[in-house]
Design an enzyme around this catalytic site. Structure first.
Site, PDB file in Angstrom:
ATOM      1  CE  LYS A 188      42.944  49.587  42.003  1.00 49.93           C
ATOM      2  NZ  LYS A 188      42.132  49.587  40.770  1.00 49.93           N
ATOM      3  CD  GLU A 264      29.196  41.590  49.225  1.00 52.45           C
ATOM      4  OE1 GLU A 264      28.401  40.691  48.608  1.00 52.45           O
ATOM      5  OE2 GLU A 264      28.723  41.880  50.308  1.00 52.45           O
ATOM      6  CD  GLU A 398      30.624  36.663  37.653  1.00 54.43           C
ATOM      7  OE1 GLU A 398      31.816  36.847  37.814  1.00 54.43           O
ATOM      8  OE2 GLU A 398      29.821  37.338  38.229  1.00 54.43           O
TER       9      GLU A 398
HETATM   10  P1  NAD Z   1      38.358  42.406  39.532  1.00 59.61           P
HETATM   11  O1  NAD Z   1      38.420  41.425  40.738  1.00 59.61           O
HETATM   12  O2  NAD Z   1      39.133  42.254  38.376  1.00 59.61           O
HETATM   13  O3  NAD Z   1      38.672  43.876  39.782  1.00 59.61           O
HETATM   14  C1  NAD Z   1      38.124  44.437  41.026  1.00 59.61           C
HETATM   15  C2  NAD Z   1      38.981  45.533  41.666  1.00 59.61           C
HETATM   16  O4  NAD Z   1      40.047  44.682  42.082  1.00 59.61           O
HETATM   17  C3  NAD Z   1      39.391  46.429  40.652  1.00 59.61           C
HETATM   18  O5  NAD Z   1      39.377  47.746  41.387  1.00 59.61           O
HETATM   19  C4  NAD Z   1      40.890  46.026  40.479  1.00 59.61           C
HETATM   20  O6  NAD Z   1      41.659  46.968  40.264  1.00 59.61           O
HETATM   21  C5  NAD Z   1      41.080  45.294  41.721  1.00 59.61           C
HETATM   22  N1  NAD Z   1      42.303  44.368  41.824  1.00 59.61           N
HETATM   23  C6  NAD Z   1      42.557  43.468  40.560  1.00 59.61           C
HETATM   24  N2  NAD Z   1      43.773  42.916  40.800  1.00 59.61           N
HETATM   25  C7  NAD Z   1      44.033  43.266  42.173  1.00 59.61           C
HETATM   26  C8  NAD Z   1      45.010  42.698  43.152  1.00 59.61           C
HETATM   27  N3  NAD Z   1      45.829  41.751  42.863  1.00 59.61           N
HETATM   28  N4  NAD Z   1      44.926  43.179  44.466  1.00 59.61           N
HETATM   29  C9  NAD Z   1      44.210  44.068  44.943  1.00 59.61           C
HETATM   30  N5  NAD Z   1      43.107  44.483  43.967  1.00 59.61           N
HETATM   31  C10 NAD Z   1      43.006  44.292  42.482  1.00 59.61           C
HETATM   32  O7  NAD Z   1      36.564  42.421  39.038  1.00 59.61           O
HETATM   33  P2  NAD Z   1      35.886  43.313  37.715  1.00 59.61           P
HETATM   34  O8  NAD Z   1      36.291  42.592  36.700  1.00 59.61           O
HETATM   35  O9  NAD Z   1      36.264  44.845  38.049  1.00 59.61           O
HETATM   36  O10 NAD Z   1      34.394  43.067  38.345  1.00 59.61           O
HETATM   37  C11 NAD Z   1      33.964  42.189  37.788  1.00 59.61           C
HETATM   38  C12 NAD Z   1      33.579  41.098  39.007  1.00 59.61           C
HETATM   39  O11 NAD Z   1      33.039  41.649  40.105  1.00 59.61           O
HETATM   40  C13 NAD Z   1      32.556  39.978  38.672  1.00 59.61           C
HETATM   41  O12 NAD Z   1      33.053  38.681  39.116  1.00 59.61           O
HETATM   42  C14 NAD Z   1      31.536  40.299  39.307  1.00 59.61           C
HETATM   43  O13 NAD Z   1      30.250  39.413  39.608  1.00 59.61           O
HETATM   44  C15 NAD Z   1      31.897  40.977  40.601  1.00 59.61           C
HETATM   45  N6  NAD Z   1      30.673  41.696  41.319  1.00 59.61           N
HETATM   46  C16 NAD Z   1      30.402  41.596  42.305  1.00 59.61           C
HETATM   47  C17 NAD Z   1      29.314  42.213  42.927  1.00 59.61           C
HETATM   48  C18 NAD Z   1      28.496  41.908  44.140  1.00 59.61           C
HETATM   49  O14 NAD Z   1      28.122  42.755  44.835  1.00 59.61           O
HETATM   50  N7  NAD Z   1      28.817  40.760  44.758  1.00 59.61           N
HETATM   51  C19 NAD Z   1      28.814  43.502  42.175  1.00 59.61           C
HETATM   52  C20 NAD Z   1      29.408  43.739  41.020  1.00 59.61           C
HETATM   53  C21 NAD Z   1      30.480  42.790  40.505  1.00 59.61           C
END
Ligand code: NAD
Length: 494
Positions: A188, A264, A398
């Site tokens: 996804k 993560e 963050e």
């Molecule tokens: P997000 O959590 O909004 O989205 C991540 C993914 O989850 C997307 O594909 C989104 O469509 C999906 N998603 C959203 N709502 C969902 C739900 N209810 N159920 C299942 N899936 C759902 O995060 P983002 O804005 O895409 O990314 C930014 C975040 O990711 C930041 O917090 C960042 O620190 C983190 N991040 C962590 C790492 C790591 O390796 N630890 C790497 C990159 C980014």
């Protein structure tokens, strides 16, 4: 990479993209689509299918069929290795196309995107391909009248849910070990950056991956992501993204089939500079890049600069000089050092953090504003705040944008207290010329990675992941590979 090649790629129209299920393209059953907006200029780039729960069911069923069929899951390891190596070669052969497509989707500056997305993904597929036929099972040290064998078996259907900042790189960290271990996968992609992972699935089919082994369902997280999270036939979810969604996934698992969840999550990573830092100019330049590369949209971004009082003024001056050299601009222009913010929503969120920091009394030294608004795109100036106290929002939450919080400290103990004073524990750095202090700090700081005299810089051989609310489970290295298989004991009476 030449500007003319980039410009040629950028001029290509991007046709509307469908879901990739069971080796074929298919619209969402509802026929719904989502517009893809390019952060470069705010224009509509194309559309992606907006999958609903029934589409997720189709993808999971295809993955399950492919898994049970055994064409992949029971293929000899050397065969899986050959396919994954071919995929790595194909990704590399299409690297510029993939990099430009990704930049048009999420705004990362092209030089960084090229290395961090297709090239890194190709390297990840190659690394796990090479691991497939080198990881052995075990013979247990049992009594003489039994034979205890420990087999590794794939989990079954793995769902990978990926964020928008580096969808190919992070996607590959999950897809490559999952496939190498023999699983079938449903990906996804993030709604804000789906295009490269769709293309990756196409290349995987070209490389010889059997139908149904890799499926891509695009759409909204709250719909398609939730359906995967609640699915009774998904065996594991590998997730990178925000803590809020990570919590939801644990809840979905608890409410459905107790699927494994690897998380993560985010960070608020401390970059700690001691008075005895060896080279202030270099440390300042690396620190600026440690927060501002990809506009701070990096999970391990060094977003808190903790600087010892004796070097504070000189260091901040050098940091501001390094920051002033960063050129924000069109991410497909080779002259730009930093590209766009991924979306209008993310830009608004960043500006809200700036306003909150000012309201709480932090001192803005530079930036804080939107840039290049006339382009229609979403750009923001690298932003530095000093005198940020630990209780302020900017120290705790963050931003995921180009905003640095500086806090001064006096002693090593205070540095440790401040460094560990958030809910997160993803990354950290220590700058010091004292070897013993460097090792003490590595032990004392609660983070998945502690850099010494550098910030960032890593490769596939070492694990990446968080302590505390930065998640659990690890991407990269053989430790991640382990997460995509189950152990089965055979206890054989002799
Ligand atoms: P997000 O959590 O909004 O989205 C991540 C993914 O989850 C997307 O594909 C989104 O469509 C999906 N998603 C959203 N709502 C969902 C739900 N209810 N159920 C299942 N899936 C759902 O995060 P983002 O804005 O895409 O990314 C930014 C975040 O990711 C930041 O917090 C960042 O620190 C983190 N991040 C962590 C790492 C790591 O390796 N630890 C790497 C990159 C980014």
């Amino acid at each position: 990479m030449k500007q003319a090649e980039i410009d040629r790629e950028r001029a290509r129209p991007v046709p509307p993209r469908q879901l990739f299920v069971d080796g074929d393209w298919t619209p969402a059953l509802s026929a719904a689509v989502l517009d893809v907006i390019s952060p470069i200029d705010g224009s509509r780039l194309t559309s992606i299918a907006d999958a609903g729960p029934a589409d997720v069911d189709r993808a999971v069923a295809a993955a399950r069929r492919a898994f049970e069929h055994g064409g992949w899951s029971r293929m000899a390891p050397a065969g899986r290795k050959r396919v994954l190596l071919r995929l790595a070669d194909l990704i590399e052969a299409h690297a510029l196309e993939l990099a430009v497509l990704g930049v048009r989707d999420n705004g990362t500056e092209i030089g960084m995107a090229y290395k961090a997305e297709p090239l890194s993904a190709a390297g990840t597929f190659r690394w796990y391909a090479e691991a497939v036929d080198k990881v052995y099972g075990e013979i247990a040290p049992t009594a003489a009248d039994v034979l205890g064998l420990v087999h590794r078996e794939p989990l079954g259907v793995v769902a990978a849910i990926v964020p928008w900042n580096f969808p190919m790189m992070i996607g590959a960290w999950k897809i490559a070990p999952a496939l190498a271990a023999g699983n079938a996968v449903v990906v996804k992609p993030p709604e804000g950056a789906s295009l490269t992972l769709l293309r990756l699935a196409e290349l995987a089919a070209e490389a010889g991956l059997p139908e149904g082994v890799l499926n891509v369902v695009t759409g909204r997280g709250a719909v398609a992501g939730e359906a995967l999270g609640l699915h009774m036939d998904v065996d594991a979810i590998a997730f990178t993204g925000s803590g809020a969604v990570g919590r939801r996934l644990l809840d979905y698992a608890a409410r459905s089939n107790l699927k494994r969840v690897h998380l993560e999550l985010g960070g608020k990573s401390p970059n700690i500079v001691f008075d005895d830092v060896a080279d202030i100019a270099r440390a300042a330049q690396v620190s600026a890049s440690g927060i501002f590369r990809n506009s701070g949209q990096v999970c391990v971004a060094g977003s808190r600069l903790l600087v010892q009082s004796g070097v504070h003024d000189r260091f901040v001056e050098a940091l501001l000089a390094a920051t002033a050299k960063l050129r924000v601009g069109d991410p497909l222009d080779l002259a730009s050092g930093i590209g766009a913010i991924s979306s209008a929503e993310q830009l608004a969120k960043n500006l809200d953090h700036v306003a909150a920091a000012e309201a709480e009394g932090a001192e803005r030294l530079t930036g804080g504003n939107r840039l290049l608004e006339e382009s229609g795109g979403f750009y923001m100036a690298p932003t530095v705040f000093d005198r940020v106290r630990p209780e302020m929002r900017l120290s705790r939450e963050e931003v995921f944008g180009p905003v640095l919080a500086i806090t001064a400290f006096d002693t090593e103990e205070e540095a440790v207290r401040l460094a560990n004073g958030t809910d997160y524990g993803l990354a950290a750095a220590v700058w010091t010329a004292d070897l013993s202090r460097a090792h003490r700090m590595v032990r004392a700081v609660r983070a998945g990675v502690v850099h010494v005299n550098t910030y960032g810089g890593t490769d596939i051989t070492v694990p990446l992941g968080g302590f505390r609310q930065s998640g659990f489970g690890r991407d990269k290295s053989l430790h991640a590979f382990d997460g995509y298989s189950d152990l089965k004991t055979a206890w054989i009476a002799l």
